[in-house]
Design an enzyme around this catalytic site. Structure first.
Site, mmCIF file in Angstrom:
data_model
loop_
_atom_site.group_PDB
_atom_site.id
_atom_site.type_symbol
_atom_site.label_atom_id
_atom_site.label_comp_id
_atom_site.label_asym_id
_atom_site.label_seq_id
_atom_site.Cartn_x
_atom_site.Cartn_y
_atom_site.Cartn_z
ATOM 1 N N PRO A 254 44.482 45.369 46.365
ATOM 2 C CA PRO A 254 44.429 45.171 44.912
ATOM 3 C C PRO A 254 43.045 44.720 44.470
ATOM 4 O O PRO A 254 42.437 43.845 45.081
ATOM 5 C CB PRO A 254 45.477 44.084 44.665
ATOM 6 C CG PRO A 254 45.569 43.337 45.965
ATOM 7 C CD PRO A 254 45.321 44.357 47.030
ATOM 8 N N ALA B 117 40.900 43.986 40.655
ATOM 9 C CA ALA B 117 41.030 43.865 39.205
ATOM 10 C C ALA B 117 40.000 44.724 38.473
ATOM 11 O O ALA B 117 38.951 45.062 39.012
ATOM 12 C CB ALA B 117 40.873 42.405 38.796
ATOM 13 N N TYR C 222 50.374 37.841 40.250
ATOM 14 C CA TYR C 222 50.104 36.415 40.079
ATOM 15 C C TYR C 222 51.293 35.827 39.329
ATOM 16 O O TYR C 222 51.593 36.241 38.204
ATOM 17 C CB TYR C 222 48.824 36.184 39.275
ATOM 18 C CG TYR C 222 47.554 36.485 40.024
ATOM 19 C CD1 TYR C 222 47.153 35.697 41.099
ATOM 20 C CD2 TYR C 222 46.745 37.558 39.646
ATOM 21 C CE1 TYR C 222 45.978 35.978 41.787
ATOM 22 C CE2 TYR C 222 45.572 37.841 40.328
ATOM 23 C CZ TYR C 222 45.197 37.043 41.395
ATOM 24 O OH TYR C 222 44.032 37.318 42.078
ATOM 25 N N ARG D 203 32.069 31.072 41.493
ATOM 26 C CA ARG D 203 31.293 32.239 41.908
ATOM 27 C C ARG D 203 29.867 32.107 41.378
ATOM 28 O O ARG D 203 29.538 32.573 40.288
ATOM 29 C CB ARG D 203 31.967 33.513 41.429
ATOM 30 C CG ARG D 203 33.345 33.709 42.046
ATOM 31 C CD ARG D 203 34.007 34.983 41.590
ATOM 32 N NE ARG D 203 35.399 35.028 41.998
ATOM 33 C CZ ARG D 203 36.284 35.907 41.521
ATOM 34 N NH1 ARG D 203 35.899 36.799 40.614
ATOM 35 N NH2 ARG D 203 37.536 35.883 41.936
ATOM 36 N N LYS E 117 50.487 37.334 49.993
ATOM 37 C CA LYS E 117 49.082 37.551 50.343
ATOM 38 C C LYS E 117 48.304 36.242 50.227
ATOM 39 O O LYS E 117 48.506 35.472 49.281
ATOM 40 C CB LYS E 117 48.478 38.601 49.412
ATOM 41 C CG LYS E 117 47.013 38.927 49.645
ATOM 42 C CD LYS E 117 46.603 40.071 48.719
ATOM 43 C CE LYS E 117 45.137 40.438 48.879
ATOM 44 N NZ LYS E 117 44.237 39.447 48.245
ATOM 45 N N SER F 291 44.702 36.909 54.639
ATOM 46 C CA SER F 291 43.620 37.236 53.709
ATOM 47 C C SER F 291 42.936 35.973 53.231
ATOM 48 O O SER F 291 43.580 34.919 53.107
ATOM 49 C CB SER F 291 44.198 38.002 52.502
ATOM 50 O OG SER F 291 43.221 38.200 51.495
ATOM 51 N N HIS G 36 41.075 36.451 50.318
ATOM 52 C CA HIS G 36 40.737 36.953 48.988
ATOM 53 C C HIS G 36 39.324 37.559 48.970
ATOM 54 O O HIS G 36 38.598 37.457 47.985
ATOM 55 C CB HIS G 36 40.843 35.829 47.956
ATOM 56 C CG HIS G 36 41.323 36.283 46.613
ATOM 57 N ND1 HIS G 36 42.597 36.039 46.150
ATOM 58 C CD2 HIS G 36 40.709 36.959 45.615
ATOM 59 C CE1 HIS G 36 42.735 36.530 44.936
ATOM 60 N NE2 HIS G 36 41.602 37.104 44.592
#
EC number: 1.1.3.-
Length: 370
Positions: free
Chosen positions: A87, A89, A138, A173, A238, A260, A262
């Protein structure tokens, strides 16, 4: 990242790293930071790939491989290969057709696509494209809102849910902030935008924006159990890195685990998923299938993941690189290249089927086991 920038006679990139180099040259600085950046210093993004390089292959000789294949089973259905689309976004940032273009590429290679909860293309549009799809979810603060997403996704053909638990809030980030990335007005999370938003907590002086604000809406174990009970399709979780979490998730009813981090985008300095895979597989002990993502750039990486117990792998950024370079055809080429490399690796390691891929074919591997 490999940096040869190889091209075939038609001028197309050859390897996944070549697609990455080409894609980077086509993006603005802010879009590149959004796509390639990770949390904080980005150490986990780098480590996701580096960890595969520390695992070697130990081929066996004189193994008959004529008539071999890459077929496997994913959630009880036969799949021609164990490579899935992770997936991602807001794919309209990278191609005018967004998630529809990715769905075309996945369908062309018979790859299961996991559609993001933050899709920028309505799922009804994607449903017109053939292919097998799961829906990444989510969980929302309100169970009814969560189930509205589930119902819409299932009505549009999703035959499994992928519940992401490792990002109850966004990570920091730094690269995105420095590049000034903001989501343009014409790219929206079309499934989330139509849902009612819960009221924000009114914070008093001294209260934390994180703990008293954002985390108020974080999903709980009870929320997950309720979702699993109400879901009309299997629920895969996940974001698991710890064996103890995997067994707890199974106790709550999860029907699959995706190891994972992410893509290194949420929390920095977490371990690469491939280093945690074997320990999670051991803890699960065959109760549910285990999948893995993060850092896969070669068919040999897929092979290593299968040898450590993954049922299948999920690939994200490389698919976007292909989409940026040449639309659905480019993304399809990325998936096909991975499968071709997997077949070559299997043949040279003496494996006619994915069932033949075992841990003794690896060398130099040491998982954390914690």
């Amino acid at each position: 990242m490999e940096s040869a920038d190889l091209r075939d006679p038609d001028g197309m990139p050859v390897t996944l790293s070549d697609f990455e180099i080409d894609a980077a040259g086509r993006l603005s600085a802010d879009l590149l930071a959004y796509l390639e950046g990770g949390a904080e210093a980005g150490q986990s993004v780098t480590e996701n790939r580096a960890a595969f390089g520390r695992i070697g292959l130990l081929p066996k000789l004189l193994s008959p491989c004529a008539g071999g294949h890459t077929r496997t089973t994913i959630l009880g259905k036969q799949a021609p290969h164990p490579i899935m689309v992770a997936p991602m976004a807001f794919q309209n940032l990278f191609h005018p057709q967004g998630e529809s273009a990715t769905a075309m590429a996945a369908a062309a290679q018979d790859a299961t696509m996991v559609l993001s909860c933050q899709t920028s293309t309505p799922p009804e549009d994607i449903a017109t494209i053939p292919g097998r799809r799961w829906f990444q979810l989510y969980m929302q603060a309100d169970h009814e809102a969560t189930m509205a997403l589930v119902t819409r996704a299932v009505d549009c053909g999703a035959d499994a849910l992928v519940v992401t638990l490792d990002a109850p809030i966004n990570g920091l980030r730094d690269r995105e902030v420095a590049a000034g990335f903001t989501l343009p007005d014409d790219v929206r999370p079309v499934m989330l935008d139509v849902l009612p938003q819960p009221p924000r907590p009114h914070l008093r002086d001294g209260q934390s924006v994180v703990f008293d604000g954002m985390m108020v809406f974080a999903p709980t174990a009870d929320d997950l159990a309720r979702l699993i009970a109400d879901s009309p399709v299997p629920v895969i979780v996940k974001g698991c890195l710890r064996p103890a979490d995997a067994t707890r998730l199974i106790d709550l009813g999860a029907q699959g685990i995706i190891v994972s981090n992410h893509g290194g985008r949420v929390l920095d300095t977490v371990p690469a998923p491939i280093t945690q895979l074997a320990a999670v597989v051991d803890a699960v002990a065959g109760a549910v299938p285990v999948y893995v993502d993060g850092g896969i750039r070669r068919g040999s990486d897929v092979f290593k993941a299968l040898a450590l117990g993954a049922q299948a792998v999920l690939v994200g950024r490389p698919v976007m690189h292909g989409l940026i370079v040449d639309g659905p055809r480019g993304a399809s080429q990325v998936l096909r290249r991975l499968r071709d490399e997997l077949e070559v690796t299997m043949a040279l390691c003496g494996c006619a089927t994915v069932a033949d891929i075992t841990p003794d074919l690896l060398t130099g591997f040491s998982g954390t086991g914690s």
